[in-house]
Design a protein around this motif. Structure first.
Motif, mmCIF file in Angstrom:
data_model
loop_
_atom_site.group_PDB
_atom_site.id
_atom_site.type_symbol
_atom_site.label_atom_id
_atom_site.label_comp_id
_atom_site.label_asym_id
_atom_site.label_seq_id
_atom_site.Cartn_x
_atom_site.Cartn_y
_atom_site.Cartn_z
ATOM 1 N N UNK A 14 -52.349 45.537 21.012
ATOM 2 C CA UNK A 14 -52.454 44.345 21.853
ATOM 3 C C UNK A 14 -53.852 44.255 22.442
ATOM 4 N N UNK A 15 -54.177 43.060 22.935
ATOM 5 C CA UNK A 15 -55.488 42.816 23.538
ATOM 6 C C UNK A 15 -55.713 43.725 24.743
ATOM 7 N N UNK A 16 -54.675 44.003 25.502
ATOM 8 C CA UNK A 16 -54.831 44.839 26.698
ATOM 9 C C UNK A 16 -55.175 46.273 26.337
ATOM 10 N N UNK A 17 -54.687 46.766 25.173
ATOM 11 C CA UNK A 17 -54.895 48.163 24.796
ATOM 12 C C UNK A 17 -56.218 48.381 24.075
ATOM 13 N N UNK A 18 -56.713 47.376 23.384
ATOM 14 C CA UNK A 18 -57.884 47.569 22.543
ATOM 15 C C UNK A 18 -59.152 47.615 23.403
ATOM 16 N N UNK A 19 -60.069 48.508 23.047
ATOM 17 C CA UNK A 19 -61.361 48.597 23.738
ATOM 18 C C UNK A 19 -62.233 47.425 23.304
ATOM 19 N N UNK A 20 -62.869 46.778 24.279
ATOM 20 C CA UNK A 20 -63.633 45.568 23.985
ATOM 21 C C UNK A 20 -65.003 45.873 23.393
ATOM 22 N N UNK A 132 -67.521 37.663 15.014
ATOM 23 C CA UNK A 132 -67.225 37.425 13.602
ATOM 24 C C UNK A 132 -65.900 38.000 13.125
ATOM 25 N N UNK A 133 -65.360 39.009 13.791
ATOM 26 C CA UNK A 133 -64.158 39.670 13.287
ATOM 27 C C UNK A 133 -62.924 38.792 13.498
ATOM 28 N N UNK A 134 -62.219 38.384 12.425
ATOM 29 C CA UNK A 134 -61.054 37.500 12.583
ATOM 30 C C UNK A 134 -59.901 38.180 13.320
ATOM 31 N N UNK A 135 -59.711 39.486 13.117
ATOM 32 C CA UNK A 135 -58.595 40.179 13.771
ATOM 33 C C UNK A 135 -58.815 40.287 15.271
ATOM 34 N N UNK A 136 -60.042 40.614 15.668
ATOM 35 C CA UNK A 136 -60.353 40.722 17.093
ATOM 36 C C UNK A 136 -60.205 39.351 17.767
ATOM 37 N N UNK A 137 -60.677 38.299 17.085
ATOM 38 C CA UNK A 137 -60.559 36.947 17.634
ATOM 39 C C UNK A 137 -59.091 36.551 17.763
ATOM 40 N N UNK A 138 -58.276 36.938 16.783
ATOM 41 C CA UNK A 138 -56.847 36.614 16.857
ATOM 42 C C UNK A 138 -56.188 37.282 18.059
ATOM 43 N N UNK A 139 -56.509 38.555 18.301
ATOM 44 C CA UNK A 139 -55.938 39.241 19.465
ATOM 45 C C UNK A 139 -56.316 38.545 20.765
ATOM 46 N N UNK A 140 -57.576 38.139 20.855
ATOM 47 C CA UNK A 140 -58.038 37.484 22.076
ATOM 48 C C UNK A 140 -57.332 36.143 22.275
#
Length: 677
Positions: A14-20, A132-140
């Motif tokens: 989840x967005x809360x768990x991932x390091x930014x 640029x990362x589609x997965x990171x953008x999706x989580x956000x």
């Protein structure tokens, strides 16, 4: 090949768990995780965590560790982990620029390999994730959809959303890397050139931990602080580093740093006075988590150019305060002296070149000159440094010593316009301060009350007050009361309090006087049989926090002067309540020669829910005209732009107005000293 410590985030991350910053899931206090594409040389590996170095630090005994690994180890031990020699963190120095560049260029894989198979240099991973990362953008985007803050919550956040994330990423981070720019930001994430090509990409900010050790647990840190939840700034921001103080000697903190935590106590969303109380707590070790602006990061295609630290980024050679020059001296051996005498000046912070010794390396090179101000050496910021700290950096250098200096124009070689511009640098009262002509209301939550006390007294009896302030060239403060003595007649009356601003005595105006003039008039009028004194008392209404409210008595206790404190002054928030006719302001002209940013961000302006709030300087970006000019401070209030009042404006009106000023802008500002801690 080294076994990677990182593992790709699971599909259910989840967005809360991932390091930014690194995109991995790890505890906020743990080091960042990377998946390296190739085998990493053992010389670039930390001896503690056995992973490639992050924020590498060199010990005097010749070993290199990650900053956080070494900091955590020395928190419990006092020796080097490899050879067990006695060691303290303050003896260690950041590794050379060459080592840091080698580490930045290590090839890493995107942690979201199921959706993104790209590889890049380690320093480019965070921009990749945010841009640029589609997965990171999706989580956000998923997190934003789940948390739809109400309009009032958005109003109350005051543009601090980006800084709020910093608490969970205590190492380097890049701010303003995606989504809309911060409300009130005068410098957007990039400026457009004539060909619509971005000249700069993102603003770089770094969250780091600074530990200050003091022999006396009650010694002042030497910081002047502004901001707080109860002010438009929101965050607690360092306005100034006091000269020769603990913080100045340490050299790691700088004006503009946002203080996020103190000894693991969060300063987010607390009022100014409560933050000051936390910072003033008695402790022999003070651990500060701060967010530091590092300036603009160049576009990816420019990364091959030598990277610059804050004092050396894209300087504008036509600033009011002189030309920025970079000079590299190459020693034949590490111990060879440079032949430079360094001094400090009483009227200006920083380090200056006093003399170049004949026959020395610097004199032979010929590029440095007497009176040059040293802004940085080998990437370390010395704008508020000391000759001693500069000498330590030089001694620690290997063969190349890179100077960034500021050189004032030589008036003897310039004519006409140059001499006129130099003459304005003399601190003439009429140029630097004048009574404000701009009428406005104090910020929401701050107010004042005028009081008058008339009393009859014996001519020999004293009023029983001590004062400070005055309209000297170095100060724009009104005269205020620092103590009310128990033996004086004003103490018995009880109307006048410590911190009150003096307006008049027996109808004689005191608001425009210097300290000595005010003392003379007070003594003369105190000899009369009847004394009428007019004062202004200011109030800072603190909001409830954790179900409790800070009372007026609590505030007075916090601000009450110590018996031996002759330099006592009210908290910064008390000045905000003064009516505008007490304000004295000055004009600051900034100049630039291209489409670069002015280099400061603002908060405040008109809002439906809060009404009219003044505009305050929140951030000054290194390497920009505002930074090199040096007169603007965080916490300064902008009351006019090019003579046009800002009262009634909102962010969407003022920011375009500032951007339209292509080469020159004049800001009329009111500046109050921050609270001393």
């Amino acid at each position: 090949m080294m076994e990677p410590k990182a593992s790709p985030p699971a599909g259910g991350v989840t967005w809360a768990r991932v390091c930014k910053e690194c995109g991995q899931c790890h505890d906020g206090r743990d080091s960042h995780l990377f998946e390296y594409q190739d085998e990493v040389d053992d010389e670039l590996v930390c001896h503690i965590c056995l992973q490639p170095l992050l924020q590498p630090m060199d010990t005097p005994c010749g070993h290199t560790y990650c900053f956080h690994c070494l900091s955590n180890f020395l928190h419990d031990q006092d020796f080097c982990p490899v050879d067990r020699q006695r060691l303290q963190l303050q003896q260690c120095r950041a590794s050379s620029l060459l080592v840091r560049n080698l580490l930045d260029k290590l090839a890493v894989l995107c942690p979201f390999r199921s959706e993104c198979q790209q590889s890049m240099q380690r320093c480019e991973l965070q921009p990749h994730l945010h841009n640029r990362c589609p997965a990171f953008r999706r989580l956000r985007e998923e997190a934003e959809r789940k948390k739809r803050p109400s309009w009032n919550e958005l109003k109350g956040s005051k543009s601090d959303g980006d800084l709020a994330d910093a608490k969970s990423t205590p190492i380097a981070r890049t701010g303003q890397l995606g989504g809309p720019s911060e409300p009130g930001l005068v410098n957007p994430t990039f400026e457009e050139g004539e060909d619509d090509t971005p000249l700069r990409s993102s603003l770089v900010a770094e969250a780091t931990v600074v530990e200050l050790l003091r022999e006396d647990p009650d010694e002042d840190l030497g910081l002047r602080i502004v901001g707080g939840k109860d002010t438009p700034l929101g965050n607690i921001v360092i306005q100034e580093i006091v000269r020769d103080s603990l913080a100045a000697r340490d050299g790691k903190l700088a004006p503009g740093d946002h203080i996020l935590e103190v000894n693991d106590v969060s300063l987010a969303s607390i009022p100014h006075s409560r933050a000051i109380a936390v910072l003033r707590q008695s402790s022999s070790r003070v651990r500060l988590t701060v967010m530091q602006e590092k300036g603009f990061k160049p576009r990816p295609e420019h990364l091959a150019q030598p990277s610059a630290s804050p004092p050396s980024q894209s300087p504008n050679p036509n600033q009011n305060h002189g030309t920025i020059i970079q000079v590299t001296l190459v020693k034949r051996e590490r111990s060879e002296p440079l032949g430079i005498k360094l001094i400090r000046k009483s009227e200006e912070p920083g380090v200056f070149i006093l003399d170049l010794l004949p026959g020395g390396l610097a004199a032979k090179d010929g590029k440095l000159r007497n009176n040059d101000k040293v802004l940085g050496i080998n990437g370390q910021d010395l704008r508020h440094g000391t000759p001693e700290s500069a000498a330590q950096i030089i001694q620690a250098c290997e063969m190349r010593v890179n100077f960034v200096v500021m050189r004032l124009p030589d008036l003897s070689e310039e004519g006409g316009e140059g001499q006129s511009r130099g003459a304005r640098r003399v601190p003439e009262p009429q140029y630097f301060k004048r009574r404000s002509e701009y009428m406005k209301e104090p910020p929401v939550g701050f107010s004042s009350q005028e009081k008058t006390v008339s009393l009859k007294k014996e001519p020999r009896h004293s009023l029983g007050i001590t004062i400070a302030g005055g309209r000297e060239c170095s100060s724009r403060l009104p005269v205020y009361i620092t103590s009310v003595q128990p033996v004086g007649c004003l103490h018995r009356d009880g109307t006048v309090k410590t911190g009150d601003v003096l307006l008049s005595i027996n109808d004689i105006d005191l608001t425009h006087l210097t300290y000595n003039e005010a003392v003379t008039i007070l003594k003369t009028q105190a000899a009369q049989n009847t004394v009428t004194l007019r004062v202004i008392q200011t109030f800072a209404e603190e909001e409830e926090q954790d179900g409790e409210s800070s009372t007026r008595e609590d505030m007075d206790t916090l601000e009450g002067p110590k018996e031996d404190d002759i330099n006592w002054a009210p908290l910064w928030t008390r000045w905000l309540g003064l009516p505008s006719y007490i304000h004295w302001c000055r004009d600051i002209m900034l100049m630039k020669t291209n489409s670069e940013s002015w280099g400061f961000s603002i908060v405040g302006g008109y809002e439906e829910s809060r009404g009219q709030q003044p505009f305050f300087i929140k951030t000054i970006v290194p390497g920009t005209p505002a930074h090199f000019d040096g007169r603007l401070k965080c916490g300064d209030e902008i009351v006019a732009v090019n003579g046009v009042t800002t009262v009634g404006m909102n962010n969407s009106s003022l920011i375009p107005m500032l951007k339209l000023q292509k080469n020159k802008v004049t800001l009329t500002v009111v500046s109050w000293p921050g609270s001393l801690v």
